[in-house]
Motif scaffolding. Sequence first.
Motif, mmCIF file in Angstrom:
data_model
loop_
_atom_site.group_PDB
_atom_site.id
_atom_site.type_symbol
_atom_site.label_atom_id
_atom_site.label_comp_id
_atom_site.label_asym_id
_atom_site.label_seq_id
_atom_site.Cartn_x
_atom_site.Cartn_y
_atom_site.Cartn_z
ATOM 1 N N MET A 1 0.853 -1.195 0.000
ATOM 2 C CA MET A 1 0.000 0.000 0.000
ATOM 3 C C MET A 1 0.884 1.239 0.000
ATOM 4 O O MET A 1 1.853 1.323 0.750
ATOM 5 C CB MET A 1 -0.912 0.017 1.237
ATOM 6 C CG MET A 1 -1.880 1.163 1.285
ATOM 7 S SD MET A 1 -3.129 1.042 -0.011
ATOM 8 C CE MET A 1 -4.094 2.505 0.287
ATOM 9 N N GLU A 2 0.565 2.193 -0.852
ATOM 10 C CA GLU A 2 1.330 3.418 -0.952
ATOM 11 C C GLU A 2 0.384 4.616 -0.848
ATOM 12 O O GLU A 2 -0.723 4.597 -1.380
ATOM 13 C CB GLU A 2 2.088 3.469 -2.278
ATOM 14 C CG GLU A 2 3.066 4.610 -2.385
ATOM 15 C CD GLU A 2 3.859 4.550 -3.678
ATOM 16 O OE1 GLU A 2 5.092 4.407 -3.619
ATOM 17 O OE2 GLU A 2 3.237 4.646 -4.754
ATOM 18 N N TYR A 3 0.827 5.624 -0.130
ATOM 19 C CA TYR A 3 -0.002 6.809 0.077
ATOM 20 C C TYR A 3 0.691 8.044 -0.477
ATOM 21 O O TYR A 3 1.895 8.245 -0.258
ATOM 22 C CB TYR A 3 -0.269 7.037 1.566
ATOM 23 C CG TYR A 3 -1.073 5.955 2.240
ATOM 24 C CD1 TYR A 3 -2.461 5.989 2.239
ATOM 25 C CD2 TYR A 3 -0.430 4.899 2.880
ATOM 26 C CE1 TYR A 3 -3.203 4.997 2.873
ATOM 27 C CE2 TYR A 3 -1.159 3.902 3.521
ATOM 28 C CZ TYR A 3 -2.534 3.959 3.496
ATOM 29 O OH TYR A 3 -3.273 2.973 4.128
ATOM 30 N N ALA A 4 -0.077 8.891 -1.151
ATOM 31 C CA ALA A 4 0.415 10.216 -1.506
ATOM 32 C C ALA A 4 0.416 11.052 -0.235
ATOM 33 O O ALA A 4 -0.231 10.715 0.763
ATOM 34 C CB ALA A 4 -0.486 10.852 -2.564
ATOM 35 N N ILE A 5 1.124 12.149 -0.238
ATOM 36 C CA ILE A 5 1.276 12.935 0.980
ATOM 37 C C ILE A 5 -0.076 13.420 1.518
ATOM 38 O O ILE A 5 -0.316 13.409 2.734
ATOM 39 C CB ILE A 5 2.244 14.124 0.753
ATOM 40 C CG1 ILE A 5 2.550 14.816 2.088
ATOM 41 C CG2 ILE A 5 1.694 15.103 -0.278
ATOM 42 C CD1 ILE A 5 3.672 15.833 1.987
ATOM 43 N N GLN A 6 -0.976 13.797 0.618
ATOM 44 C CA GLN A 6 -2.299 14.259 1.074
ATOM 45 C C GLN A 6 -3.078 13.113 1.732
ATOM 46 O O GLN A 6 -3.762 13.318 2.738
ATOM 47 C CB GLN A 6 -3.112 14.830 -0.101
ATOM 48 C CG GLN A 6 -2.532 16.086 -0.721
ATOM 49 C CD GLN A 6 -1.559 15.763 -1.845
ATOM 50 O OE1 GLN A 6 -1.148 14.608 -2.015
ATOM 51 N NE2 GLN A 6 -1.179 16.783 -2.616
ATOM 52 N N GLU A 7 -2.952 11.922 1.166
ATOM 53 C CA GLU A 7 -3.665 10.765 1.705
ATOM 54 C C GLU A 7 -3.128 10.386 3.087
ATOM 55 O O GLU A 7 -3.899 10.097 4.008
ATOM 56 C CB GLU A 7 -3.534 9.577 0.751
ATOM 57 C CG GLU A 7 -4.215 9.788 -0.595
ATOM 58 C CD GLU A 7 -3.889 8.690 -1.583
ATOM 59 O OE1 GLU A 7 -4.755 8.382 -2.419
ATOM 60 O OE2 GLU A 7 -2.766 8.137 -1.526
ATOM 61 N N LEU A 8 -1.807 10.405 3.237
ATOM 62 C CA LEU A 8 -1.216 10.062 4.531
ATOM 63 C C LEU A 8 -1.561 11.111 5.578
ATOM 64 O O LEU A 8 -1.814 10.781 6.737
ATOM 65 C CB LEU A 8 0.296 9.923 4.402
ATOM 66 C CG LEU A 8 1.029 9.499 5.675
ATOM 67 C CD1 LEU A 8 0.494 8.165 6.198
ATOM 68 C CD2 LEU A 8 2.530 9.426 5.442
ATOM 69 N N ALA A 9 -1.582 12.375 5.170
ATOM 70 C CA ALA A 9 -1.935 13.445 6.102
ATOM 71 C C ALA A 9 -3.349 13.244 6.627
ATOM 72 O O ALA A 9 -3.601 13.364 7.835
ATOM 73 C CB ALA A 9 -1.804 14.805 5.416
ATOM 74 N N ARG A 10 -4.292 12.922 5.734
ATOM 75 C CA ARG A 10 -5.673 12.684 6.168
ATOM 76 C C ARG A 10 -5.754 11.452 7.072
ATOM 77 O O ARG A 10 -6.471 11.449 8.070
ATOM 78 C CB ARG A 10 -6.586 12.518 4.955
ATOM 79 C CG ARG A 10 -6.899 13.800 4.212
ATOM 80 C CD ARG A 10 -8.074 13.624 3.265
ATOM 81 N NE ARG A 10 -7.779 12.634 2.227
ATOM 82 C CZ ARG A 10 -7.240 12.932 1.054
ATOM 83 N NH1 ARG A 10 -6.921 14.190 0.772
ATOM 84 N NH2 ARG A 10 -7.009 11.988 0.162
ATOM 85 N N LEU A 11 -5.040 10.397 6.700
ATOM 86 C CA LEU A 11 -5.067 9.162 7.471
ATOM 87 C C LEU A 11 -4.554 9.372 8.894
ATOM 88 O O LEU A 11 -5.127 8.852 9.860
ATOM 89 C CB LEU A 11 -4.208 8.100 6.766
ATOM 90 C CG LEU A 11 -4.095 6.735 7.447
ATOM 91 C CD1 LEU A 11 -5.437 6.017 7.424
ATOM 92 C CD2 LEU A 11 -3.029 5.885 6.762
ATOM 93 N N ALA A 12 -3.481 10.138 9.024
ATOM 94 C CA ALA A 12 -2.836 10.317 10.324
ATOM 95 C C ALA A 12 -3.379 11.496 11.123
ATOM 96 O O ALA A 12 -3.063 11.642 12.306
ATOM 97 C CB ALA A 12 -1.329 10.501 10.127
ATOM 98 N N GLY A 13 -4.178 12.352 10.478
ATOM 99 C CA GLY A 13 -4.705 13.514 11.184
ATOM 100 C C GLY A 13 -3.686 14.611 11.374
ATOM 101 O O GLY A 13 -3.731 15.361 12.356
ATOM 102 N N VAL A 14 -2.731 14.701 10.436
ATOM 103 C CA VAL A 14 -1.749 15.778 10.478
ATOM 104 C C VAL A 14 -1.863 16.571 9.183
ATOM 105 O O VAL A 14 -2.638 16.224 8.295
ATOM 106 C CB VAL A 14 -0.315 15.228 10.639
ATOM 107 C CG1 VAL A 14 -0.183 14.466 11.940
ATOM 108 C CG2 VAL A 14 0.065 14.337 9.458
ATOM 109 N N THR A 15 -1.097 17.624 9.066
ATOM 110 C CA THR A 15 -1.141 18.437 7.853
ATOM 111 C C THR A 15 -0.018 18.017 6.897
ATOM 112 O O THR A 15 0.994 17.443 7.314
ATOM 113 C CB THR A 15 -0.975 19.923 8.182
ATOM 114 O OG1 THR A 15 0.334 20.147 8.722
ATOM 115 C CG2 THR A 15 -2.030 20.371 9.198
#
Length: 254
Positions: A1-15
């Motif tokens: 599984m690979e996340y773009a930066i926007q996707e990881l930010a949403r997943l982790a609750g960070v900016t």
Amino acid sequence: MEYAIQELARLAGVTTRTLRWYDQIGLLKPSRTADSGYRYYGRAEVDRLQDILYYRALGVELARIKAYLDEPSFDRLAALRGHLAALEAEQGRLAALIRSVKETIGAEERKEIMQDEKKFAAFKQRAVDRNEEAYGAEVRAKYGDAALDQANQAVLSLTREEYQEWDDLGRAIRQRLEEAVQEGLSPAGEVGRTVTDLHRRWLTLSGTPYDPAKHRGIAELYVADPRFTAYYDKTVPGCARFLRDAVTHWVQTP
């Protein structure tokens, strides 16, 4: 599984700005960067971000988090168990405070006079729990169970006035340390001696006999143990080291 930066930010609750900053300081590098400049993160990076956020929740500064995670001997499972123990201890402290608030509300509603000792019981227990969590294992290993149990009981036995002085001393020590570090003062100077005297008073206010060797040993833990360091360096980095160096300089052991 690979996340773009926007996707990881949403997943982790960070900016995304936070993730870019972590990349800039070398704390969390993406698994790859596309030709377009977009950052992408894999499973290893997701796990590392989770570890980072756990440490942040416990008040550890970013530079120390990076040092821990980059250490070749870093044991993720051991770290997670440590996080769980710290969080469960905090949960217990909060539960005790909630009970204390409820008891106070009940006494107020019933127009009852609540005993002063009971008012402060939860706060004293919280202080003992924090000390136990922070350096209990090290102190027990070095000085034995009886020494720490005696110290804990001494705190629990403090009167309201003694507890207030003990708490005020702790705050005063941190304030003096932060001012000294910000001003670039030497631990071997007059402020260092004052901080050492305040710390000695803080250690013995509960009636614990003063031991110079223990004083120096505890001060050393403030630098060796990241939980202690995080407490003293929360606002101004370098306070834990200043205190250790001041005690080392001013406290003479037989």
